[in-house]
Structure formats: C-alpha cells, structure tokens
Design an enzyme around this catalytic site. Structure first.
Site, PDB file in Angstrom:
ATOM      1  N   LYS A  33       0.851  -1.198   0.000  1.00 41.94           N
ATOM      2  CA  LYS A  33       0.000   0.000   0.000  1.00 41.94           C
ATOM      3  C   LYS A  33       0.887   1.249   0.000  1.00 41.94           C
ATOM      4  O   LYS A  33       2.087   1.167   0.247  1.00 41.94           O
ATOM      5  CB  LYS A  33      -0.924  -0.019   1.218  1.00 41.94           C
ATOM      6  CG  LYS A  33      -0.208  -0.073   2.555  1.00 41.94           C
ATOM      7  CD  LYS A  33      -1.194  -0.386   3.686  1.00 41.94           C
ATOM      8  CE  LYS A  33      -0.457  -0.497   5.004  1.00 41.94           C
ATOM      9  NZ  LYS A  33      -1.323  -1.010   6.068  1.00 41.94           N
ATOM     10  N   MET A  83      12.759  24.217   3.204  1.00 45.49           N
ATOM     11  CA  MET A  83      11.984  23.505   2.190  1.00 45.49           C
ATOM     12  C   MET A  83      12.878  22.641   1.298  1.00 45.49           C
ATOM     13  O   MET A  83      12.541  21.506   0.965  1.00 45.49           O
ATOM     14  CB  MET A  83      11.193  24.496   1.336  1.00 45.49           C
ATOM     15  CG  MET A  83      10.272  23.823   0.345  1.00 45.49           C
ATOM     16  SD  MET A  83       9.407  24.974  -0.710  1.00 45.49           S
ATOM     17  CE  MET A  83       8.104  25.545   0.340  1.00 45.49           C
ATOM     18  N   TYR A 101      16.883  29.431   9.215  1.00 42.21           N
ATOM     19  CA  TYR A 101      15.692  30.162   9.680  1.00 42.21           C
ATOM     20  C   TYR A 101      15.609  30.173  11.201  1.00 42.21           C
ATOM     21  O   TYR A 101      15.865  29.149  11.842  1.00 42.21           O
ATOM     22  CB  TYR A 101      14.422  29.512   9.142  1.00 42.21           C
ATOM     23  CG  TYR A 101      14.183  29.777   7.680  1.00 42.21           C
ATOM     24  CD1 TYR A 101      13.945  31.071   7.220  1.00 42.21           C
ATOM     25  CD2 TYR A 101      14.177  28.734   6.762  1.00 42.21           C
ATOM     26  CE1 TYR A 101      13.716  31.320   5.871  1.00 42.21           C
ATOM     27  CE2 TYR A 101      13.945  28.971   5.406  1.00 42.21           C
ATOM     28  CZ  TYR A 101      13.719  30.265   4.980  1.00 42.21           C
ATOM     29  OH  TYR A 101      13.493  30.503   3.651  1.00 42.21           O
ATOM     30  N   ARG A 134     -10.703  -0.574  14.956  1.00 38.72           N
ATOM     31  CA  ARG A 134     -10.628   0.290  13.778  1.00 38.72           C
ATOM     32  C   ARG A 134     -11.588  -0.318  12.760  1.00 38.72           C
ATOM     33  O   ARG A 134     -12.726   0.096  12.692  1.00 38.72           O
ATOM     34  CB  ARG A 134      -9.174   0.319  13.294  1.00 38.72           C
ATOM     35  CG  ARG A 134      -8.755   1.621  12.685  1.00 38.72           C
ATOM     36  CD  ARG A 134      -7.273   1.629  12.361  1.00 38.72           C
ATOM     37  NE  ARG A 134      -6.848   0.406  11.675  1.00 38.72           N
ATOM     38  CZ  ARG A 134      -5.620   0.186  11.216  1.00 38.72           C
ATOM     39  NH1 ARG A 134      -4.682   1.107  11.384  1.00 38.72           N
ATOM     40  NH2 ARG A 134      -5.311  -0.928  10.595  1.00 38.72           N
TER      41      ARG A 134
HETATM   42  C1  LIG Z   1      -0.512  -2.089   6.610  1.00 38.02           C
HETATM   43  C2  LIG Z   1      -1.059  -3.388   7.015  1.00 38.02           C
HETATM   44  C3  LIG Z   1      -0.217  -4.478   7.264  1.00 38.02           C
HETATM   45  C4  LIG Z   1       1.292  -4.358   7.241  1.00 38.02           C
HETATM   46  O1  LIG Z   1       1.732  -3.786   8.444  1.00 38.02           O
HETATM   47  P1  LIG Z   1       3.293  -3.636   8.788  1.00 38.02           P
HETATM   48  O2  LIG Z   1       3.301  -3.102  10.164  1.00 38.02           O
HETATM   49  O3  LIG Z   1       3.846  -2.660   7.803  1.00 38.02           O
HETATM   50  O4  LIG Z   1       3.887  -4.976   8.640  1.00 38.02           O
HETATM   51  C5  LIG Z   1      -0.802  -5.695   7.569  1.00 38.02           C
HETATM   52  N1  LIG Z   1      -2.148  -5.830   7.645  1.00 38.02           N
HETATM   53  C6  LIG Z   1      -2.989  -4.792   7.417  1.00 38.02           C
HETATM   54  C7  LIG Z   1      -4.448  -4.999   7.538  1.00 38.02           C
HETATM   55  C8  LIG Z   1      -2.469  -3.543   7.114  1.00 38.02           C
HETATM   56  O5  LIG Z   1      -3.316  -2.515   6.902  1.00 38.02           O
END
Ligand SMILES: *Cc1c(COP(=O)(O)O)cnc(C)c1O
Length: 379
Positions: free
Chosen positions: A45, A324, A269, A144
């Site tokens: 992701k 930046m 800055y 969640r």
């Molecule tokens: C992002 C995610 C993972 C992976 O988590 P990591 O901590 O990066 O290993 C696994 N299961 C779900 C449902 C996730 O959303």
C-alpha cells in the site's frame, strides 16, 4: 534497469531515492525463514511504502500475493504483468468497485455490512466471472475496522451462502510493543475462539507479529509490510538490528554549498543553531519538500561520504532548521567535504528509524512521505 552512470544526472538536482530491489528479495526470504509454513502477502500500500510499485514487484515477484488499498494500484500491478493474487486491504468502497475488483481479479477484505450487501448483489447477478475471494475481518480489539466477535459468525454464514470462499482475518494493535505480549495473545485467543468450527484459512500477522510472535501465532497468510522495506515495526532500529533485514531505500543527495561560521554566528531560519566556536557547515540539497521531516532537531544524524565515498563516510550532525529545499550539517571535522560530496539521509548506511526517532516519528512515515519530485533509481 541498470544503474545509470552518475554523469547522466549531472545537470539535475542531486537528490534521489535509490531502491535496492535485491533487498526486497532478501527481506522476503527472511519472512519465509521466520514463518516457513505461511503464504505471504507482500503489503505494498501507499505506493509500496514510498518505494514504487514497479520496484517492489521486481524485487518481490516470488511473493504469494500483493496487498494494497486502491484499485488504481491493483491496476498498475496488472499492467506490470502480475498475474497472481491481489488483496484489497480495506475492501470495496462502493457497489461499482465490485465490478472493477472482479475485472482486476482482486480479493477483498470485508469489514462492514455495506460490503456484504454489495457482494451478495454480485453473487446474485450470477455473472460468469469467478467471484472474488473474501478476507473477513474480525475486530478483536484494535477497534478500527472489522466485525465484532458476536456478529462475526452471522456475517460469515451470509457470505458462505452467497458462495464466497472465506479466509478469517484480524489485525493486532500491539504486536510492535515487545512488552505487551498478553494483549497480542488475547486478540489471537478471541479470534481462534470465534472462528472455531468455521472452515477457511486464517490471516493474522503483520511484520511485528512475524518478527516477535511467530512462535506462538500461526497464520496461513501473513501480511508483512515494513519489514520488507528493512525498517522496524516498533520505530526503534535496535529492535531489528539482529534480524538482518536490509533497507530497501537509500535517500541520497549531495553537498551544494559550504559555509564557514565564526564564533557567535547562527545558521538557517530562526537562527536556531548558534555556535560558540568556528565551524564548517555543509548545505545539502534535501528539505521538507523532498519528504525530510521538518521536525528533525539539531543533532539528527546525516551520513556524509568520506574521501573514498559513502562507504567510508560517517555520521555528522544536523545544525539548524530544516528548510523547504535544504538542510545544514556540521562537517568541521571532515575537511575533505566540498560541493559535490555525497550524503545519505537514510538507507544503507543510516537506518531510517535513527532519523525518524529524533524527529518524533517512525520510519514508516518518512518512507511513505518521500516526495514525487525525488527521482528514483533502481538496482
Ligand atoms: C498495513 C497493514 C499491514 C502491514 O503492516 P506492517 O506493520 O507494515 O507490517 C498488515 N495488515 C494490514 C491490515 C495492514 O493494513
């Protein structure tokens, strides 16, 4: 793609993210060694945690499947030639998504009643396409996404009647806290109790559970993310130091200016950093618009190349506010440093967690936040 010669980039701003595809392959192999009986969803992701889907696919083509969020990301993987399983980790967002997901042959997490309705409608429409596989998510305490244990079995039976093949799934809230094992055990226990007697594979473990709870938690499908990228689920590099994971991204740039400060001078800055003694400052082409954390305080480590290159470099300390497009680093005791000297912000020589920690965040956030303007190289 072979690594391009430095000179081809000579005229552009020198920052780039080097993606080490061999590190992906190595880290995936480490997962397989830790959980030998499990199939592996490589979690990609957020554009493979900022590394790019193409490089992730190249390095992890031997994964059993790829897990992600967006149909657009799934489409990229299909365009790149991936024919194996893809899992949508948040499932479908609308009824229309059902058809797209089916076209792209994605499996779906189901965590909400609307999604169950959409899938029932799809099953009733009785098209000749095969139905997506379902990963039914139980909320065992993370609070969640997912169905509460008391409603889980009813949803399971609805989907089962609609002819879906179901894998049971849950997600840990505390697997990354090494002192909260009882909480992990409770979630796993609840999950196993509520799925007892129901057919189907199980999917529980994220990176933290794979690394630190693999002896007690069995998962038919594991879901590693951050460990594939070589960073720590806990945000502390010490916790993964012994695991031989390799960083899959090195964020690198160069020195573009040198300043000699007298005692009493300040830099950047807000004049945040003021020196009592004469010092030599290198200005590096990397700032918060590249994804470097603006909250990094004075003293945050930066790897500066030695006379022979990055391999004989050492840690120098940030001095002054991140701006930046630039950061400033004290190189008083490295007289060879000049315009053009290579610098690593994090990666092969400097774990991303050691930069994230002083900045009050975790490696995950830094990796995901690398800006589109940072070019990627691959080897
Ligand atoms: C992002 C995610 C993972 C992976 O988590 P990591 O901590 O990066 O290993 C696994 N299961 C779900 C449902 C996730 O959303």
């Amino acid at each position: 793609m072979p690594l391009k010669h430095e000179s081809e980039y000579f005229l552009s701003r020198p920052i780039y993210a080097h993606i080490h595809t061999d590190a992906f392959a190595h880290n995936l192999e480490r997962v397989r060694q830790l959980v030998p009986g499990s199939k592996v969803w490589a979690v990609v992701k957020a554009n493979a945690y900022g590394h790019g889907l193409e490089a992730a696919l190249k390095g992890m083509a031997s994964a059993d499947g790829f897990a992600l969020l967006d149909l657009a990301e799934a489409e990229i993987l299909r365009q790149q030639g991936w024919k194996g399983p893809i899992l949508l980790l948040e499932g479908l967002f609308s009824q229309e998504d059902v058809f797209l997901a089916q076209d792209l042959q994605c499996d779906c997490v189901v965590h909400d009643h609307n999604q169950v309705d959409w899938l029932e409608n799809l099953s009733e429409a009785n098209t000749s396409h095969t139905l997506p596989k379902v990963f039914l998510k139980m909320n065992t305490g993370m609070n969640r996404l997912g169905f509460k244990p008391e409603e889980y079995r009813e949803v399971y039976h609805r989907l089962h009647s609609a002819k879906y093949q179901i894998t049971h799934m849950t997600h840990f809230a505390n697997a990354d806290y090494l002192d909260r094992t009882p909480n992990v055990d409770q979630q796993a226990e609840l999950f196993h109790q509520c799925t007892e007697g129901l057919s189907g594979d199980k999917s529980l473990s994220n990176s933290a559970a794979i690394l630190w709870h693999h002896h007690v938690i069995y998962s038919d499908w594991v879901r590693p993310g951050i460990m594939l990228y070589g960073a720590s689920p806990s945000g502390r590099y010490e916790d993964i130091q012994a695991t031989q994971l390799q960083p899959a991204m090195s964020l690198r740039s160069e020195v573009i200016g040198i300043q000699h400060l007298n005692a009493g001078d300040s830099v950047g800055y807000g004049s945040r950093y003021r020196t009592d003694v004469p010092i030599r400052i290198a200005v590096v082409a990397c700032g918060y618009a590249d994804g470097y954390p603006r909250h990094a305080p004075d003293g945050t480590p930066i790897w500066v190349a030695g006379p022979k290159g990055l391999e004989d470099g050492k840690i120098c300390l940030m001095t002054g506010q991140v701006s930046m497009d630039m950061i400033t680093v004290d190189v008083t005791d490295m007289p060879h440093v000049q315009v053009g000297t290579p610098v690593e912000l994090w990666g092969q020589y400097l774990p991303v967690d050691q930069v994230a920690q002083p900045a009050g965040t975790i490696g995950y956030e830094l990796l995901c936040a690398v800006a589109p303007r940072v070019k990627k190289r691959q080897s």
